[in-house]
Structures are given as structure tokens and as C-alpha cells.
Design a protein around this motif. Sequence first.
Motif, PDB file in Angstrom:
ATOM      1  N   ALA A  57      67.709 -52.339 121.045  1.00 24.76           N
ATOM      2  CA  ALA A  57      66.576 -51.876 120.262  1.00 24.76           C
ATOM      3  C   ALA A  57      65.278 -52.390 120.866  1.00 24.76           C
ATOM      4  O   ALA A  57      65.121 -53.581 121.096  1.00 24.76           O
ATOM      5  CB  ALA A  57      66.707 -52.344 118.817  1.00 24.76           C
ATOM      6  N   VAL A  58      64.345 -51.491 121.154  1.00 23.77           N
ATOM      7  CA  VAL A  58      63.046 -51.840 121.698  1.00 23.77           C
ATOM      8  C   VAL A  58      62.014 -51.589 120.615  1.00 23.77           C
ATOM      9  O   VAL A  58      61.985 -50.502 120.029  1.00 23.77           O
ATOM     10  CB  VAL A  58      62.724 -51.008 122.954  1.00 23.77           C
ATOM     11  CG1 VAL A  58      61.360 -51.387 123.516  1.00 23.77           C
ATOM     12  CG2 VAL A  58      63.796 -51.213 124.004  1.00 23.77           C
ATOM     13  N   PRO A  59      61.158 -52.552 120.313  1.00 24.78           N
ATOM     14  CA  PRO A  59      60.207 -52.362 119.226  1.00 24.78           C
ATOM     15  C   PRO A  59      59.089 -51.409 119.618  1.00 24.78           C
ATOM     16  O   PRO A  59      58.937 -51.026 120.778  1.00 24.78           O
ATOM     17  CB  PRO A  59      59.668 -53.777 118.991  1.00 24.78           C
ATOM     18  CG  PRO A  59      59.759 -54.411 120.342  1.00 24.78           C
ATOM     19  CD  PRO A  59      61.002 -53.841 120.973  1.00 24.78           C
ATOM     20  N   ASP A  60      58.284 -51.064 118.645  1.00 21.54           N
ATOM     21  CA  ASP A  60      57.095 -50.274 118.910  1.00 21.54           C
ATOM     22  C   ASP A  60      56.109 -51.152 119.665  1.00 21.54           C
ATOM     23  O   ASP A  60      55.614 -52.144 119.143  1.00 21.54           O
ATOM     24  CB  ASP A  60      56.493 -49.804 117.577  1.00 21.54           C
ATOM     25  CG  ASP A  60      55.295 -48.904 117.791  1.00 21.54           C
ATOM     26  OD1 ASP A  60      55.197 -48.308 118.873  1.00 21.54           O
ATOM     27  OD2 ASP A  60      54.446 -48.817 116.884  1.00 21.54           O
ATOM     28  N   LEU A 115      55.766 -59.276 118.525  1.00 28.04           N
ATOM     29  CA  LEU A 115      57.197 -59.535 118.348  1.00 28.04           C
ATOM     30  C   LEU A 115      57.834 -59.753 119.704  1.00 28.04           C
ATOM     31  O   LEU A 115      57.806 -58.876 120.569  1.00 28.04           O
ATOM     32  CB  LEU A 115      57.864 -58.348 117.638  1.00 28.04           C
ATOM     33  CG  LEU A 115      59.331 -58.534 117.230  1.00 28.04           C
ATOM     34  CD1 LEU A 115      59.452 -59.648 116.204  1.00 28.04           C
ATOM     35  CD2 LEU A 115      59.902 -57.241 116.696  1.00 28.04           C
ATOM     36  N   ARG A 116      58.408 -60.937 119.911  1.00 25.68           N
ATOM     37  CA  ARG A 116      58.972 -61.255 121.215  1.00 25.68           C
ATOM     38  C   ARG A 116      60.498 -61.207 121.153  1.00 25.68           C
ATOM     39  O   ARG A 116      61.097 -61.369 120.080  1.00 25.68           O
ATOM     40  CB  ARG A 116      58.516 -62.640 121.674  1.00 25.68           C
ATOM     41  CG  ARG A 116      58.967 -63.774 120.779  1.00 25.68           C
ATOM     42  CD  ARG A 116      58.504 -65.104 121.334  1.00 25.68           C
ATOM     43  NE  ARG A 116      58.948 -66.214 120.507  1.00 25.68           N
ATOM     44  CZ  ARG A 116      58.740 -67.491 120.815  1.00 25.68           C
ATOM     45  NH1 ARG A 116      58.111 -67.798 121.919  1.00 25.68           N
ATOM     46  NH2 ARG A 116      59.166 -68.446 120.019  1.00 25.68           N
ATOM     47  N   GLN A 154      55.949 -53.554 131.552  1.00 23.39           N
ATOM     48  CA  GLN A 154      56.453 -54.918 131.621  1.00 23.39           C
ATOM     49  C   GLN A 154      57.083 -55.339 130.297  1.00 23.39           C
ATOM     50  O   GLN A 154      58.145 -55.976 130.272  1.00 23.39           O
ATOM     51  CB  GLN A 154      55.326 -55.876 131.992  1.00 23.39           C
ATOM     52  CG  GLN A 154      55.796 -57.299 132.231  1.00 23.39           C
ATOM     53  CD  GLN A 154      54.678 -58.190 132.727  1.00 23.39           C
ATOM     54  OE1 GLN A 154      53.529 -57.770 132.825  1.00 23.39           O
ATOM     55  NE2 GLN A 154      55.022 -59.430 133.050  1.00 23.39           N
ATOM     56  N   VAL A 155      56.431 -54.996 129.178  1.00 24.55           N
ATOM     57  CA  VAL A 155      56.996 -55.339 127.859  1.00 24.55           C
ATOM     58  C   VAL A 155      58.320 -54.622 127.652  1.00 24.55           C
ATOM     59  O   VAL A 155      59.300 -55.200 127.162  1.00 24.55           O
ATOM     60  CB  VAL A 155      55.984 -55.005 126.749  1.00 24.55           C
ATOM     61  CG1 VAL A 155      56.631 -55.159 125.375  1.00 24.55           C
ATOM     62  CG2 VAL A 155      54.763 -55.903 126.851  1.00 24.55           C
ATOM     63  N   TRP A 172      62.001 -56.423 127.127  1.00 21.06           N
ATOM     64  CA  TRP A 172      62.910 -56.224 125.987  1.00 21.06           C
ATOM     65  C   TRP A 172      64.278 -55.739 126.447  1.00 21.06           C
ATOM     66  O   TRP A 172      65.300 -56.094 125.855  1.00 21.06           O
ATOM     67  CB  TRP A 172      62.305 -55.235 125.000  1.00 21.06           C
ATOM     68  CG  TRP A 172      61.410 -55.900 124.016  1.00 21.06           C
ATOM     69  CD1 TRP A 172      60.067 -56.108 124.120  1.00 21.06           C
ATOM     70  CD2 TRP A 172      61.808 -56.491 122.778  1.00 21.06           C
ATOM     71  NE1 TRP A 172      59.611 -56.780 123.022  1.00 21.06           N
ATOM     72  CE2 TRP A 172      60.654 -57.034 122.180  1.00 21.06           C
ATOM     73  CE3 TRP A 172      63.023 -56.614 122.121  1.00 21.06           C
ATOM     74  CZ2 TRP A 172      60.678 -57.680 120.950  1.00 21.06           C
ATOM     75  CZ3 TRP A 172      63.053 -57.255 120.898  1.00 21.06           C
ATOM     76  CH2 TRP A 172      61.894 -57.786 120.327  1.00 21.06           C
ATOM     77  N   ILE A 173      64.318 -54.948 127.500  1.00 16.88           N
ATOM     78  CA  ILE A 173      65.609 -54.443 127.978  1.00 16.88           C
ATOM     79  C   ILE A 173      66.418 -55.554 128.638  1.00 16.88           C
ATOM     80  O   ILE A 173      67.639 -55.666 128.439  1.00 16.88           O
ATOM     81  CB  ILE A 173      65.395 -53.276 128.958  1.00 16.88           C
ATOM     82  CG1 ILE A 173      64.814 -52.075 128.219  1.00 16.88           C
ATOM     83  CG2 ILE A 173      66.717 -52.874 129.620  1.00 16.88           C
ATOM     84  CD1 ILE A 173      65.684 -51.549 127.102  1.00 16.88           C
TER      85      ILE A 173
END
Length: 469
Positions: free
Chosen positions: A39-42, A127-128, A243-244, A248-249
Amino acid sequence: MSLTDGADPTGDTTAAPTVDPTADPTAAPDGAAGPDGTAVPDIAVRRALGRRPADFLLSAWPLRCWLNLLGGALFGLGLLLALVVLVSVGILLSVVGVGLLVLACVPLLGIPVARVERRRLRLVQPLRPADPHTPAPEEGLRRRVRHRLRHRLAERATWRELGYAALLAVVFTGAGLGVVALLAFSCVLVATPVVVWALAPETVMIIPGQAVPDPLTAVPFSLAGLAGVALSAYAAAWLTVGQVWTAWILLAPRKDPENRRVIELTRSRARLADAFEAERRRIERDLHDGAQQQLVALTMTLGLAELEMKEANPEAAALVARGRGEARRALDQLRDLVRGIHPQVLTDHGLAAAVAEVAQRSPIPVEAAIDLPRRLPPLVEATAYFTVTEALANAAKHSGASRIGITGTLVDDRLVLLITDDGRGGADPAAGTGLSGLADRLAILRGRLLVSSPVGGPTQLRVEVPCSA
């Protein structure tokens, strides 16, 4: 004490699943899914890019993205130097064997890099990602370092973090330096009229071999510089988005197939518990509205028949009275059965009243002190109630206790029950005392059972049930 073996009965018994079927450490509102289901956040920067150009350029986002890329580029350069040095030293010393150890430690470099990146990316992403690593086994001091090294190398998260470190050192560092260079050159162009005015005309050459005659002539260069600043702002924003997303991936916990199977099994077990509770309510309703009413009607009919036959045929009246008594006893047994399935007092008045009622029927004196600020979810109350009744039955059969104490409180939205008896102790789950069944019932709601039962007593059962399960 373990619920599955016959270990020392003076220990503790713990039965609790460790996977929360409703919690996902990588989930976030309005998120997306990566190629592996992570799951990758907004991403906040991507949301900011959807605004009008003036709103984005005048906001704090371009500055935050530039600072993120500059910090990442400096960090990436140091990381690239460390990787080159470690790999080079490892290859050079591999002939003597020490280099192999150095090369084995290279993947571990991604772990501190990932920790730094999770904190650094908070500048552009509130959110990290959570830490994907599982705790390493704690053993003796001699074996701890070797086992921790082996444990970390066996984790897939370690190699994903190494891949992110390589991307950061090469791709994101190079791209970040390019964006920073574009920003710096654009700022120089913006300041060209001031530079020409300060250094006097005919001395500033932007195009080789052609000097700028006056400050007004440098205004187009300033406009080009403003366009370059805007371009660098959007380039920094989109590079930050990439990069973000990559972080997250690669840095967030993965939904591995094994974890997904465990989660689905836990959810299916909870669904079975709900289905059992619904079936229990149906059986209770059918017994109450069907069989009990028919037995009441039969008792009344036999009573009327007894009155009619009392003088005409005393012997037949005695048989009818006997049948009426049997029907009354059957009705009482049926009522006890319904009460055992699910007591009405538990539904009407809650856990404290139900435990107080069952304590009065116990052959061993019971002191119950359950103080709850509110009613709990029905499944939690039912699970706690039947755990208490089973514990009291076990104590009456096996403990030889003279008194039992029950306390209950709500701690951090978790129901905590303490059931203590002064019996002989030595409770062994392998001996068929029902402790395994209690632990299994509690595990459905992600609860746990802790048993302390040294030989000679006392025996204490600690029941913990999360009310949000």
C-alpha cells in the motif's frame, strides 16, 4: 508455560496471534498499491502538484523539495563513496578471507540508510514507512552478533533496502544534483541585471564573446531565469514524488504471501466466531419460544387434568401428577441449558452481573470485583464470561481451593481479568484441564491467556481481550 507441551508448570502460558487482521502498517487514506501489493499512501507532493501553477510555485513546496533533493544529494554522495570503498576493500582483501566478511557486511549498509531516509523524507511526506524488519533472536553475547548478521541477511527487507541505497547513491543523487544545478544557474540568470549594474556594463558576458551592454538588456535573461526556477521547482517536485514512491515500495513492510495467508486465516476464524454467535442466538430463541412454551403448556394441561381426575380416579390423578412433575423438571433443565448457552443476564446487564450470578452458583466461595466503565462488545463479553465459567469449573474439579477471587478492569481498551485460587497449583495444559480450549477461544479475538501455577499454589489466570478486536 506453553499450552502445547508439558513444560515446567511454574511458568507462564501465552496464546495470542501476532497478526492484526485489521491493521496495515503501510496503509493510508486515499492510497494506491505498488506492483507487489504494498500500500502506497497519497503522496503529499503529488497532491500539491494538482493545484494551479501559481498556487504551487508560491507555496512552500518548491523550497521543501529543493531542500530534500539537496540533502539527498549530499547524503547520496557520501553513500556512494562508502559503497565504493567497501566493495573495493572487500575485493582487494578477498584473497586473505577478510574481504569476504567485508563484502558480507555491504548489504547491511542499507539498514541505517533506510532509517535515515525514513526520517529525512518526513520533510516532504508526513506519513513515513514503518520498519519492515522483524526482531532478531536475542541469545548469548557470543552468538548474538553472528545470529543477528545471519538473521538480517536472510530478510528480504535488507536486500530491498540495499537496492534503495544503490538507487539513492546513483540515480537520485545524480538527478538531484542536476536539478540543484539548474536552480543555481536560473538564480544567476534572475540576478543578471543586478550583477550588470554592480559590475558595470561591458564586463559581464553571459554568452561567450558577447558582453551585456546595460542592465535593461539583461532583463530577458532574468525572465529566462524565472522560467528556469519554475522548471526546477516542478522537476524537483516530480523527482520527489518518484523518490517517495520508491521509498514506500522498497522500505515499507511487504505483504508477503505467508502473511496474507495468516491474515486471511485470522479473519476466517473471526467470521466463524461471528457465525457461531449468530447460530447460538437462533438456537436460544428457538428453545425459548418453542420447546419452553410447549412444556409450559403441557404442565398447565396436566395440572388441569389432575384437578379433573382427583376425585373420580385418584390412581390416574397420581400418574398425571407424576407426569406433571417430570414435565416441570424437564422445563427446569431446558432453562438451565438455555442459561448455559448464553445467560440472559449477560445480554441485559453485562459481564459484571453475569459473573456475579455464576459466582453464586459455584461450589467454591467466589469474590468477584469487576469494575467496567461501560458495556463491552457482545462477543468480548461472551468470550470473557465463558472463560470465567470454564476457569471456575476447572478450579472446582482440579484445584482443591477453598476460595477464588475474580477481578476485572479495562486497561487501554483491553479487558483484563485475574482469576486466582488458593489451590494446590501445578496446572498443566497437557493434562486436559481445559486451558488449551480457553486459549483457543481467546485467540479468536486476538486475546491471550497467561497462567501462573507453581506446585503448591496459588494458581492465577490472567485473561486479556482487546475490545477493538
